[in-house]
Each structure stands twice: as structure tokens, then as C-alpha cells.
Design a protein around this motif. Structure first.
Motif, PDB file in Angstrom:
ATOM      1  N   VAL A   2      -2.379 -13.552  -7.079  1.00  0.00           N
ATOM      2  CA  VAL A   2      -2.114 -14.781  -6.319  1.00  0.00           C
ATOM      3  C   VAL A   2      -2.242 -15.968  -7.269  1.00  0.00           C
ATOM      4  CG1 VAL A   2      -2.855 -16.206  -4.379  1.00  0.00           C
ATOM      5  CG2 VAL A   2      -3.039 -13.726  -4.227  1.00  0.00           C
ATOM      6  N   ILE A   3      -1.202 -16.787  -7.320  1.00  0.00           N
ATOM      7  CA  ILE A   3      -1.254 -17.987  -8.161  1.00  0.00           C
ATOM      8  C   ILE A   3      -1.868 -19.110  -7.331  1.00  0.00           C
ATOM      9  CG2 ILE A   3       0.082 -19.667  -9.503  1.00  0.00           C
ATOM     10  CD1 ILE A   3       0.259 -16.887 -10.741  1.00  0.00           C
ATOM     11  N   LYS A   4      -3.066 -19.533  -7.725  1.00  0.00           N
ATOM     12  CA  LYS A   4      -3.757 -20.589  -6.965  1.00  0.00           C
ATOM     13  C   LYS A   4      -3.510 -21.966  -7.572  1.00  0.00           C
ATOM     14  CE  LYS A   4      -7.590 -17.524  -5.629  1.00  0.00           C
ATOM     15  NZ  LYS A   4      -7.657 -16.534  -6.724  1.00  0.00           N
ATOM     16  N   SER A   5      -3.364 -21.999  -8.899  1.00  0.00           N
ATOM     17  CA  SER A   5      -3.132 -23.295  -9.551  1.00  0.00           C
ATOM     18  C   SER A   5      -2.297 -23.108 -10.807  1.00  0.00           C
ATOM     19  CB  SER A   5      -4.470 -23.957  -9.913  1.00  0.00           C
ATOM     20  OG  SER A   5      -5.133 -23.190 -10.902  1.00  0.00           O
ATOM     21  N   SER A  38      13.644 -21.305 -14.161  1.00  0.00           N
ATOM     22  CA  SER A  38      13.717 -20.817 -12.770  1.00  0.00           C
ATOM     23  C   SER A  38      12.757 -19.651 -12.558  1.00  0.00           C
ATOM     24  CB  SER A  38      15.141 -20.368 -12.426  1.00  0.00           C
ATOM     25  OG  SER A  38      16.037 -21.451 -12.566  1.00  0.00           O
ATOM     26  N   LEU A  39      12.662 -18.778 -13.559  1.00  0.00           N
ATOM     27  CA  LEU A  39      11.726 -17.647 -13.470  1.00  0.00           C
ATOM     28  C   LEU A  39      10.288 -18.157 -13.385  1.00  0.00           C
ATOM     29  CD1 LEU A  39      10.879 -14.553 -13.830  1.00  0.00           C
ATOM     30  CD2 LEU A  39      10.666 -15.135 -16.243  1.00  0.00           C
ATOM     31  N   ILE A  40       9.925 -19.051 -14.301  1.00  0.00           N
ATOM     32  CA  ILE A  40       8.543 -19.557 -14.329  1.00  0.00           C
ATOM     33  C   ILE A  40       8.210 -20.262 -13.018  1.00  0.00           C
ATOM     34  CG2 ILE A  40       6.995 -21.225 -15.472  1.00  0.00           C
ATOM     35  CD1 ILE A  40       8.369 -20.382 -18.149  1.00  0.00           C
ATOM     36  N   ASN A  41       9.118 -21.131 -12.559  1.00  0.00           N
ATOM     37  CA  ASN A  41       8.892 -21.810 -11.274  1.00  0.00           C
ATOM     38  C   ASN A  41       8.778 -20.811 -10.129  1.00  0.00           C
ATOM     39  OD1 ASN A  41       8.880 -24.451 -12.267  1.00  0.00           O
ATOM     40  ND2 ASN A  41      11.102 -24.602 -12.209  1.00  0.00           N
ATOM     41  N   GLY A  42       9.617 -19.771 -10.164  1.00  0.00           N
ATOM     42  CA  GLY A  42       9.606 -18.748  -9.117  1.00  0.00           C
ATOM     43  C   GLY A  42       8.292 -17.975  -9.089  1.00  0.00           C
ATOM     44  N   LEU A  43       7.806 -17.604 -10.273  1.00  0.00           N
ATOM     45  CA  LEU A  43       6.539 -16.864 -10.349  1.00  0.00           C
ATOM     46  C   LEU A  43       5.370 -17.718  -9.866  1.00  0.00           C
ATOM     47  CD1 LEU A  43       6.848 -15.035 -13.820  1.00  0.00           C
ATOM     48  CD2 LEU A  43       7.172 -14.039 -11.545  1.00  0.00           C
ATOM     49  N   LEU A  44       5.466 -19.027 -10.108  1.00  0.00           N
ATOM     50  CA  LEU A  44       4.359 -19.932  -9.775  1.00  0.00           C
ATOM     51  C   LEU A  44       4.495 -20.560  -8.393  1.00  0.00           C
ATOM     52  CD1 LEU A  44       3.993 -21.767 -13.207  1.00  0.00           C
ATOM     53  CD2 LEU A  44       2.686 -19.819 -12.361  1.00  0.00           C
ATOM     54  N   PHE A  64       2.823 -25.080 -22.681  1.00  0.00           N
ATOM     55  CA  PHE A  64       1.714 -24.226 -22.246  1.00  0.00           C
ATOM     56  C   PHE A  64       1.291 -24.610 -20.831  1.00  0.00           C
ATOM     57  CE2 PHE A  64       1.630 -24.124 -26.810  1.00  0.00           C
ATOM     58  CZ  PHE A  64       1.150 -22.865 -27.162  1.00  0.00           C
ATOM     59  N   TYR A  65       1.441 -23.674 -19.904  1.00  0.00           N
ATOM     60  CA  TYR A  65       1.034 -23.894 -18.514  1.00  0.00           C
ATOM     61  C   TYR A  65      -0.256 -23.130 -18.253  1.00  0.00           C
ATOM     62  CZ  TYR A  65       5.874 -25.436 -18.020  1.00  0.00           C
ATOM     63  OH  TYR A  65       7.068 -26.089 -18.174  1.00  0.00           O
ATOM     64  N   LYS A  66      -1.281 -23.849 -17.791  1.00  0.00           N
ATOM     65  CA  LYS A  66      -2.554 -23.162 -17.480  1.00  0.00           C
ATOM     66  C   LYS A  66      -2.493 -22.645 -16.045  1.00  0.00           C
ATOM     67  CE  LYS A  66      -7.380 -23.157 -18.433  1.00  0.00           C
ATOM     68  NZ  LYS A  66      -8.556 -23.886 -18.950  1.00  0.00           N
ATOM     69  N   ILE A  67      -2.726 -21.342 -15.893  1.00  0.00           N
ATOM     70  CA  ILE A  67      -2.591 -20.679 -14.595  1.00  0.00           C
ATOM     71  C   ILE A  67      -3.965 -20.238 -14.091  1.00  0.00           C
ATOM     72  CG2 ILE A  67      -1.342 -18.878 -13.316  1.00  0.00           C
ATOM     73  CD1 ILE A  67       0.513 -20.773 -14.982  1.00  0.00           C
ATOM     74  N   ASN A  68      -4.269 -20.603 -12.857  1.00  0.00           N
ATOM     75  CA  ASN A  68      -5.537 -20.179 -12.211  1.00  0.00           C
ATOM     76  C   ASN A  68      -6.763 -20.503 -13.065  1.00  0.00           C
ATOM     77  OD1 ASN A  68      -3.998 -19.222 -10.124  1.00  0.00           O
ATOM     78  ND2 ASN A  68      -4.362 -17.059 -10.513  1.00  0.00           N
ATOM     79  N   GLN A  69      -6.654 -21.555 -13.889  1.00  0.00           N
ATOM     80  CA  GLN A  69      -7.762 -21.944 -14.789  1.00  0.00           C
ATOM     81  C   GLN A  69      -8.224 -20.779 -15.677  1.00  0.00           C
ATOM     82  OE1 GLN A  69      -8.890 -25.157 -15.026  1.00  0.00           O
ATOM     83  NE2 GLN A  69      -7.217 -25.559 -13.606  1.00  0.00           N
ATOM     84  N   GLN A  70      -7.319 -19.803 -15.883  1.00  0.00           N
ATOM     85  CA  GLN A  70      -7.763 -18.569 -16.533  1.00  0.00           C
ATOM     86  C   GLN A  70      -6.899 -18.156 -17.720  1.00  0.00           C
ATOM     87  OE1 GLN A  70      -7.220 -15.149 -14.025  1.00  0.00           O
ATOM     88  NE2 GLN A  70      -8.443 -13.797 -15.325  1.00  0.00           N
ATOM     89  N   PHE A  71      -5.581 -18.281 -17.572  1.00  0.00           N
ATOM     90  CA  PHE A  71      -4.688 -17.817 -18.641  1.00  0.00           C
ATOM     91  C   PHE A  71      -3.478 -18.741 -18.716  1.00  0.00           C
ATOM     92  CE2 PHE A  71      -3.295 -15.748 -14.781  1.00  0.00           C
ATOM     93  CZ  PHE A  71      -1.911 -15.718 -14.866  1.00  0.00           C
ATOM     94  N   TYR A  72      -2.564 -18.465 -19.658  1.00  0.00           N
ATOM     95  CA  TYR A  72      -1.447 -19.381 -19.911  1.00  0.00           C
ATOM     96  C   TYR A  72      -0.091 -18.687 -19.841  1.00  0.00           C
ATOM     97  CZ  TYR A  72      -4.892 -22.704 -21.579  1.00  0.00           C
ATOM     98  OH  TYR A  72      -5.961 -23.572 -21.640  1.00  0.00           O
ATOM     99  N   LYS A 182       9.691 -10.383  -8.376  1.00  0.00           N
ATOM    100  CA  LYS A 182       8.576 -11.325  -8.576  1.00  0.00           C
ATOM    101  C   LYS A 182       7.217 -10.627  -8.491  1.00  0.00           C
ATOM    102  CE  LYS A 182       6.259 -15.218  -6.450  1.00  0.00           C
ATOM    103  NZ  LYS A 182       6.252 -16.247  -5.418  1.00  0.00           N
ATOM    104  N   ASP A 183       6.986  -9.862  -7.430  1.00  0.00           N
ATOM    105  CA  ASP A 183       5.681  -9.211  -7.238  1.00  0.00           C
ATOM    106  C   ASP A 183       5.385  -8.222  -8.360  1.00  0.00           C
ATOM    107  OD1 ASP A 183       5.359 -10.676  -4.967  1.00  0.00           O
ATOM    108  OD2 ASP A 183       5.928  -9.078  -3.583  1.00  0.00           O
ATOM    109  N   GLU A 184       6.421  -7.474  -8.769  1.00  0.00           N
ATOM    110  CA  GLU A 184       6.237  -6.481  -9.836  1.00  0.00           C
ATOM    111  C   GLU A 184       5.846  -7.170 -11.154  1.00  0.00           C
ATOM    112  OE1 GLU A 184       9.238  -4.677  -6.966  1.00  0.00           O
ATOM    113  OE2 GLU A 184       8.697  -6.655  -7.687  1.00  0.00           O
ATOM    114  N   ILE A 185       6.506  -8.296 -11.441  1.00  0.00           N
ATOM    115  CA  ILE A 185       6.209  -9.022 -12.684  1.00  0.00           C
ATOM    116  C   ILE A 185       4.782  -9.585 -12.637  1.00  0.00           C
ATOM    117  CG2 ILE A 185       6.832 -11.020 -14.118  1.00  0.00           C
ATOM    118  CD1 ILE A 185       9.791 -10.525 -13.107  1.00  0.00           C
ATOM    119  N   LEU A 186       4.407 -10.162 -11.494  1.00  0.00           N
ATOM    120  CA  LEU A 186       3.051 -10.723 -11.364  1.00  0.00           C
ATOM    121  C   LEU A 186       1.982  -9.627 -11.462  1.00  0.00           C
ATOM    122  CD1 LEU A 186       3.505 -13.457  -8.602  1.00  0.00           C
ATOM    123  CD2 LEU A 186       2.986 -13.831 -11.014  1.00  0.00           C
TER     124      LEU A 186
END
Length: 197
Positions: A2-5, A38-44, A64-72, A182-186
Motif C-alpha cells: 500500500v502506497i501511503k505517501s 504514467s507508470l510511476i503515477n499509476g503505481l503511486l 528521486f521520489y521518497k515512498i512511504n518514508q522508507q524507499f525511493y 499494477k498489483d503484480e509490480i507493487l
């Protein structure tokens, strides 16, 4: 997963120093116009965090996009855009190469190709180059909504053959419209992040 941030944290141009990030980095490479933003926006689940453009070759920085305060997520410049000067293209190539060589946190490189066409010489070169740098690229075949379902396996086989992929190498068809893949990639990203942590 789940992408929270998600937030754009660092933008690196040709002369910028790459950041020393704490979290794992997941990079996205692909030619201009393949649908990377479009992929990055879609995943997020974001409309416009990664800038999409009708004019290919717009991403001329490493973002560099910080995701869930955990990874990039690391968005690499698109390659192979004809209207850009050779000197410009070489600069982008050096930027990408420098990043692949020097990032200490890079855990995974996604290479995007357009599912409708066989991979170009540039795609093959990028694939081999990523391998040469010690990573096995995971292929995302974009624009899957643009072909008939009956053509899917045939197109995947063409991509695998042209890139000379091993049978066990991962490939995900993706559509930014239908969110296919999308779900498979995440899930794949989550596994890599957990392993790296």
C-alpha cells in the motif's frame, strides 16, 4: 504493498551530486515516450507527481521520489529521443551510467518497453548495459491496453526473444489506463524492498 505517501525529494541534473539516501532505490529506465511517468503515477495512485509530457525527452534529470518514508523510486532520463542533440543524449547516458555505477542503495532496475513493438536497438543496448552493471533488469511492457488480449502472449514472446531474456527473468505487462499489472509490480517491489532491508 500500500502506497501511503510519495514525494519528490531530490532532482539531479548533469552537474548535481547524487544523494546519499538511506532507503533502498528502485530505478525506472526506458526510452522517451514509453510511458515512464504514467507508470510511476499509476503505481503511486497520483495524477501528476511524475510529470508526463506530450513532448518526449522532457525528463532530463534523475528524480528521486521518497515512498512511504522508507524507499525511493528513481526516474532516470528517457533515452533515444531523436530531436535531442547527440551531445545532450551523451550527457544523459553519462548521468544514467554514473548513477548505475555509484548508487549504493540501488536494488532493482525496471526497464520499460512498448508492448506493441519489438524492442529497439536502444532498448537492447540499455538492457545489456544494465546487465553489464551487475543488475538483471525487470521488464515492464507498457501500453498493454493498446493491443488485443489475444496478442499479449505473442508480443511478450517477441520482447523476451529480442532482449535475449532468460526464462526465469520477470516481465510484467502494464496499462496505465486499466491498471493491469499494477498489483503484480507493487508486490514485486515490496519483496525486493523487504529483502534489501
Amino acid at each position: 504493498m500500500v502506497i501511503k505517501s510519495a514525494e519528490l525529494e531530490t532532482v539531479c541534473g548533469i552537474t548535481s551530486k547524487l544523494p546519499k539516501n538511506e532507503g533502498v532505490e528502485i530505478a525506472f529506465a526506458g526510452k522517451s515516450n514509453v510511458g515512464k511517468s504514467s507508470l510511476i503515477n499509476g503505481l503511486l495512485n497520483r495524477k501528476a507527481l511524475a510529470r508526463t509530457s506530450s513532448q518526449p525527452g522532457k525528463t532530463q534529470t534523475i528524480n528521486f521520489y521518497k515512498i512511504n518514508q522508507q524507499f525511493y523510486f528513481v526516474d532516470l532520463p528517457g533515452y533515444g529521443y531523436a530531436k535531442v542533440s547527440v551531445a545532450e543524449r551523451e550527457k544523459w547516458g553519462k548521468m544514467i551510467e554514473n548513477y548505475l555505477h555509484t548508487s549504493e542503495k540501488l536494488a532493482l532496475v525496471f526497464l520499460l518497453v512498448d508492448i506493441r513493438h519489438e524492442p529497439s536497438a536502444n532498448d537492447k543496448m540499455m538492457y545489456d548495459w544494465i546487465l553489464h552493471n551487475g543488475f538483471t533488469p525487470v521488464i515492464i511492457a507498457t501500453k498493454a491496453d493498446k493491443i488485443k488480449r489475444s496478442q499479449l502472449q505473442k508480443q511478450i514472446k517477441i520482447i523476451r526473444t529480442k532482449l535475449e531474456m532468460k526464462a526465469e527473468d520477470a516481465l510484467f505487462p502494464f496499462s496505465s489506463l486499466s491498471k493491469q499489472g499494477k498489483d503484480e509490480i507493487l508486490d514485486y517491489i515490496e519483496k525486493i524492498v523487504e529483502e534489501a532491508d
